[in-house]
Design a protein around this motif. Structure first.
Motif, PDB file in Angstrom:
ATOM      1  N   PRO A  58     -68.649  -3.622 -40.176  1.00 47.47           N
ATOM      2  CA  PRO A  58     -68.766  -5.061 -39.739  1.00 47.47           C
ATOM      3  C   PRO A  58     -68.041  -6.175 -40.244  1.00 47.47           C
ATOM      4  CG  PRO A  58     -70.595  -3.518 -40.295  1.00 47.47           C
ATOM      5  CD  PRO A  58     -69.377  -2.823 -40.778  1.00 47.47           C
ATOM      6  N   GLY A  59     -67.871  -7.150 -39.391  1.00 48.04           N
ATOM      7  CA  GLY A  59     -66.839  -8.196 -39.867  1.00 48.04           C
ATOM      8  C   GLY A  59     -65.450  -8.001 -39.506  1.00 48.04           C
ATOM      9  N   VAL A  60     -65.149  -7.203 -39.301  1.00 48.92           N
ATOM     10  CA  VAL A  60     -63.589  -6.715 -38.925  1.00 48.92           C
ATOM     11  C   VAL A  60     -63.280  -7.566 -37.662  1.00 48.92           C
ATOM     12  CG1 VAL A  60     -63.980  -4.600 -37.731  1.00 48.92           C
ATOM     13  CG2 VAL A  60     -61.731  -5.117 -38.916  1.00 48.92           C
ATOM     14  N   GLY A  61     -64.243  -7.805 -36.854  1.00 48.62           N
ATOM     15  CA  GLY A  61     -63.847  -8.557 -35.775  1.00 48.62           C
ATOM     16  C   GLY A  61     -63.820  -7.892 -34.371  1.00 48.62           C
ATOM     17  N   LYS A  62     -64.792  -6.909 -34.435  1.00 53.12           N
ATOM     18  CA  LYS A  62     -64.815  -5.957 -33.143  1.00 53.12           C
ATOM     19  C   LYS A  62     -65.404  -6.577 -31.655  1.00 53.12           C
ATOM     20  CE  LYS A  62     -67.693  -3.027 -35.256  1.00 53.12           C
ATOM     21  NZ  LYS A  62     -67.528  -3.746 -36.606  1.00 53.12           N
ATOM     22  N   SER A  63     -66.499  -7.426 -32.000  1.00 50.33           N
ATOM     23  CA  SER A  63     -67.134  -8.325 -31.039  1.00 50.33           C
ATOM     24  C   SER A  63     -66.020  -9.247 -30.532  1.00 50.33           C
ATOM     25  CB  SER A  63     -68.291  -8.660 -30.951  1.00 50.33           C
ATOM     26  OG  SER A  63     -68.521  -8.883 -32.238  1.00 50.33           O
ATOM     27  N   THR A  64     -65.312 -10.133 -31.434  1.00 56.23           N
ATOM     28  CA  THR A  64     -64.208 -11.043 -31.200  1.00 56.23           C
ATOM     29  C   THR A  64     -63.535 -10.394 -30.228  1.00 56.23           C
ATOM     30  OG1 THR A  64     -65.030 -11.990 -33.109  1.00 56.23           O
ATOM     31  CG2 THR A  64     -63.211 -12.960 -32.055  1.00 56.23           C
ATOM     32  N   PHE A  65     -62.811  -9.236 -30.723  1.00 54.42           N
ATOM     33  CA  PHE A  65     -61.971  -8.466 -30.119  1.00 54.42           C
ATOM     34  C   PHE A  65     -62.219  -7.916 -28.670  1.00 54.42           C
ATOM     35  CE2 PHE A  65     -59.174  -4.743 -29.203  1.00 54.42           C
ATOM     36  CZ  PHE A  65     -58.120  -5.445 -29.191  1.00 54.42           C
ATOM     37  N   ILE A  76     -54.435  -4.055 -36.986  1.00 51.85           N
ATOM     38  CA  ILE A  76     -54.709  -5.144 -38.054  1.00 51.85           C
ATOM     39  C   ILE A  76     -55.084  -6.273 -37.319  1.00 51.85           C
ATOM     40  CG2 ILE A  76     -54.106  -5.921 -40.376  1.00 51.85           C
ATOM     41  CD1 ILE A  76     -53.824  -2.875 -40.099  1.00 51.85           C
ATOM     42  N   ASN A  77     -56.574  -6.483 -37.418  1.00 49.50           N
ATOM     43  CA  ASN A  77     -56.834  -7.757 -36.632  1.00 49.50           C
ATOM     44  C   ASN A  77     -56.882  -8.882 -37.652  1.00 49.50           C
ATOM     45  OD1 ASN A  77     -58.205  -9.207 -34.689  1.00 49.50           O
ATOM     46  ND2 ASN A  77     -60.131  -9.284 -35.597  1.00 49.50           N
ATOM     47  N   LYS A  78     -57.098 -10.146 -37.283  1.00 52.40           N
ATOM     48  CA  LYS A  78     -56.979 -11.357 -37.834  1.00 52.40           C
ATOM     49  C   LYS A  78     -55.612 -11.665 -38.601  1.00 52.40           C
ATOM     50  CE  LYS A  78     -61.903 -10.726 -39.205  1.00 52.40           C
ATOM     51  NZ  LYS A  78     -62.990 -10.729 -40.191  1.00 52.40           N
ATOM     52  N   ALA A  79     -54.610 -11.331 -37.591  1.00 50.05           N
ATOM     53  CA  ALA A  79     -53.203 -11.545 -38.045  1.00 50.05           C
ATOM     54  C   ALA A  79     -52.986 -13.180 -37.807  1.00 50.05           C
ATOM     55  CB  ALA A  79     -52.198 -10.344 -37.526  1.00 50.05           C
ATOM     56  N   ASP A  80     -53.498 -13.878 -38.235  1.00 46.49           N
ATOM     57  CA  ASP A  80     -53.150 -15.265 -38.006  1.00 46.49           C
ATOM     58  C   ASP A  80     -53.455 -15.994 -39.275  1.00 46.49           C
ATOM     59  OD1 ASP A  80     -56.205 -15.660 -38.480  1.00 46.49           O
ATOM     60  OD2 ASP A  80     -56.318 -14.713 -36.260  1.00 46.49           O
ATOM     61  N   GLY A  81     -52.891 -17.501 -39.087  1.00 44.74           N
ATOM     62  CA  GLY A  81     -53.318 -18.238 -40.419  1.00 44.74           C
ATOM     63  C   GLY A  81     -52.500 -17.651 -41.768  1.00 44.74           C
ATOM     64  N   THR A 132     -74.792 -11.823 -26.941  1.00 45.47           N
ATOM     65  CA  THR A 132     -74.421 -13.168 -27.501  1.00 45.47           C
ATOM     66  C   THR A 132     -73.262 -13.280 -28.075  1.00 45.47           C
ATOM     67  OG1 THR A 132     -75.809 -12.911 -29.540  1.00 45.47           O
ATOM     68  CG2 THR A 132     -77.194 -13.899 -27.817  1.00 45.47           C
ATOM     69  N   ARG A 133     -72.864 -12.175 -28.555  1.00 44.26           N
ATOM     70  CA  ARG A 133     -71.298 -12.394 -29.429  1.00 44.26           C
ATOM     71  C   ARG A 133     -70.210 -12.136 -28.426  1.00 44.26           C
ATOM     72  NH1 ARG A 133     -71.116  -8.201 -33.898  1.00 44.26           N
ATOM     73  NH2 ARG A 133     -71.600  -6.632 -31.943  1.00 44.26           N
ATOM     74  N   MET A 134     -70.420 -11.942 -26.930  1.00 44.10           N
ATOM     75  CA  MET A 134     -69.281 -11.726 -25.949  1.00 44.10           C
ATOM     76  C   MET A 134     -69.876 -12.562 -25.032  1.00 44.10           C
ATOM     77  SD  MET A 134     -69.264  -7.593 -26.166  1.00 44.10           S
ATOM     78  CE  MET A 134     -69.003  -6.956 -27.742  1.00 44.10           C
ATOM     79  N   ALA A 189     -52.718  -7.902 -34.591  1.00 38.39           N
ATOM     80  CA  ALA A 189     -53.216  -8.691 -33.690  1.00 38.39           C
ATOM     81  C   ALA A 189     -54.117  -9.703 -34.072  1.00 38.39           C
ATOM     82  CB  ALA A 189     -53.859  -7.914 -32.618  1.00 38.39           C
ATOM     83  N   SER A 190     -54.523 -10.665 -33.233  1.00 38.81           N
ATOM     84  CA  SER A 190     -55.404 -11.663 -33.768  1.00 38.81           C
ATOM     85  C   SER A 190     -56.377 -11.882 -32.326  1.00 38.81           C
ATOM     86  CB  SER A 190     -54.595 -12.926 -33.943  1.00 38.81           C
ATOM     87  OG  SER A 190     -55.871 -13.976 -33.980  1.00 38.81           O
ATOM     88  N   ALA A 191     -57.603 -11.391 -32.495  1.00 39.39           N
ATOM     89  CA  ALA A 191     -58.352 -11.668 -31.525  1.00 39.39           C
ATOM     90  C   ALA A 191     -58.885 -13.111 -31.317  1.00 39.39           C
ATOM     91  CB  ALA A 191     -59.929 -10.980 -31.993  1.00 39.39           C
ATOM     92  N   ALA A 192     -58.732 -13.856 -32.396  1.00 41.25           N
ATOM     93  CA  ALA A 192     -59.005 -15.506 -32.458  1.00 41.25           C
ATOM     94  C   ALA A 192     -57.871 -16.349 -31.516  1.00 41.25           C
ATOM     95  CB  ALA A 192     -59.229 -15.766 -33.775  1.00 41.25           C
ATOM     96  N   THR A 193     -56.663 -15.749 -31.844  1.00 44.34           N
ATOM     97  CA  THR A 193     -55.566 -16.639 -31.161  1.00 44.34           C
ATOM     98  C   THR A 193     -54.939 -15.685 -29.731  1.00 44.34           C
ATOM     99  OG1 THR A 193     -53.901 -15.568 -32.414  1.00 44.34           O
ATOM    100  CG2 THR A 193     -54.740 -17.543 -33.558  1.00 44.34           C
TER     101      THR A 193
END
Ligand code: GDP
Length: 337
Positions: A65-72, A201-206, A108-110, A240-244
């Motif tokens: 949890p928190g790794v970014g699955k739903s964002t991804f 490796i998610n969140k590869a940003d900032g 609600t998360r997607m 990768a970055s689910a955010a960007t």
């Protein structure tokens, strides 16, 4: 035709035409534990499974949890839709099986994906054992495929048992990690890593760009030491970055390559065949246990044996044999009544 067959046929017609309400009702039926619903569900799943369709891509996705699955899934799902695919998202959530509240597949998360007509997002059923939830998910996959979804993402939390079950129903397994999580993989997660065909490796940003690079190098090294699961593919690690949206195209490129290998090598057929066989035996186990539990005489008999086993009077193996024998003789005598 029986009433069960008629009801299943009506739902099947709706599902086949892509009617979302029929699909939702079909999945609810598959998830139901009522015995009359089970018969309807069996008819429905059989009808859907018999439908000639090109094989869809079944992809499992896991991570803590928190790794970014739903964002991804939201970002990646939208990318797939833009490429012309139809994407279904199902969830196997061991915590929901325990607590009755699901934390996965939450619509609600997607936000974009859950309202897109080319997507179908279904939260994890909030009741039932993990085994039950997983079994129903396989049936739900078949229903979404009959409804025209050609990519199915099955989301699960990285806690062990659920991964094994999900990896037995998908063609490809993806593990999501965060920058800096390389050390964690020494222990428990190694087992999960061995199931993964692709590690992201998610969140590869900032600020996390550099740590993501380091973690990727670490994981890539660890992957070199593992024996690949498939002849046609060596597991890879990507940042990768689910955010960007960074590298999401490359992730898709890898997935396409993976399936190309499965298809060309003929491994895909063997994989699906082995899965079918495995689930048949899971079902046999489940049905037998269900019948044993439903027989009151056997249950009472087993209860007294439990005491004897606990006190060490009777070895567990012998007690198990007696329970099964008792069940069989009770079954046979009922047949002759
Ligand atoms: P889940 O529990 O695995 O489904 O994780 P979520 O998708 O809910 O994400 C957990 C947190 O990480 C949220 O605050 C997200 O905004 C954040 N997050 C997800 N993906 C990324 C990413 O690629 N980059 C950054 N910086 N944050 C992200």
């Amino acid at each position: 035709r029986t009433a069960h067959q008629k009801k299943a046929l009506a739902l099947f017609e709706g599902i086949r035409k892509g009617d979302r309400r029929a699909l939702a009702r079909g999945i609810t039926l598959v998830e139901s534990t009522r015995s009359d619903h089970r018969s309807d569900a069996r008819e429905l799943v059989s009808a859907c499974a018999r439908m000639p369709r090109p094989r869809s891509l079944r992809i499992g996705l896991t991570g803590t949890p928190g790794v970014g699955k739903s964002t991804f899934i939201e970002a990646f799902g939208m990318l797939l839709i833009n490429k012309g695919h139809r994407v279904s998202v199902l969830a196997v959530d061991p915590s929901s099986a325990r607590s009755g509240g699901s934390i996965l597949g939450d619509k609600t998360r997607m936000q974009d994906l859950s309202v897109a007509t080319e997507a179908y997002v279904r939260p994890s059923p909030s009741r039932g054992s993990l085994g039950g939830v997983a079994r129903n998910t396989l049936d739900s996959i078949i229903l979404t495929e009959a409804s025209g979804f050609d990519i199915c993402l099955v989301e699960t939390v990285g806690v062990g048992q659920s991964e094994t079950m999900v990896s037995d129903m998908v063609d490809m397994f993806i593990l999501l990690l965060q920058p800096g999580s390389g050390d964690e993989l020494q222990g428990v997660k190694r087992g999960i890593m061995e199931l993964a065909d692709l590690i992201i490796i998610n969140k590869a940003d900032g600020n996390l760009e550099l740590p993501a690079k380091l973690t990727r190098a670490e994981i890539t090294n660890a992957l070199h030491l593992m024996i690949p699961r498939r002849k046609s593919w060596t597991p890879k690690c990507l940042r990768a970055s689910a955010a960007t949206g960074y590298n999401l195209e490359r992730v898709w490129g890898s997935i396409e390559k993976y399936f190309e290998g499965l298809r060309e090598s003929g491994e895909w057929d063997g994989l699906r065949a082995a899965q079918q066989e495995k689930w048949m035996w899971r079902e046999v186990n489940h049905l037998l246990m269900g019948r044993i539990n439903a027989d009151e005489g056997v249950r009472a008999f087993a209860k007294t044996l439990e005491e004897n086993v606990r006190s060490g009077e009777i070895p567990p193996g012998i007690a198990a044999e007696r329970v099964v024998d008792k069940f069989l003789s009770s079954y046979i005598s009922q047949k002759h009544e």
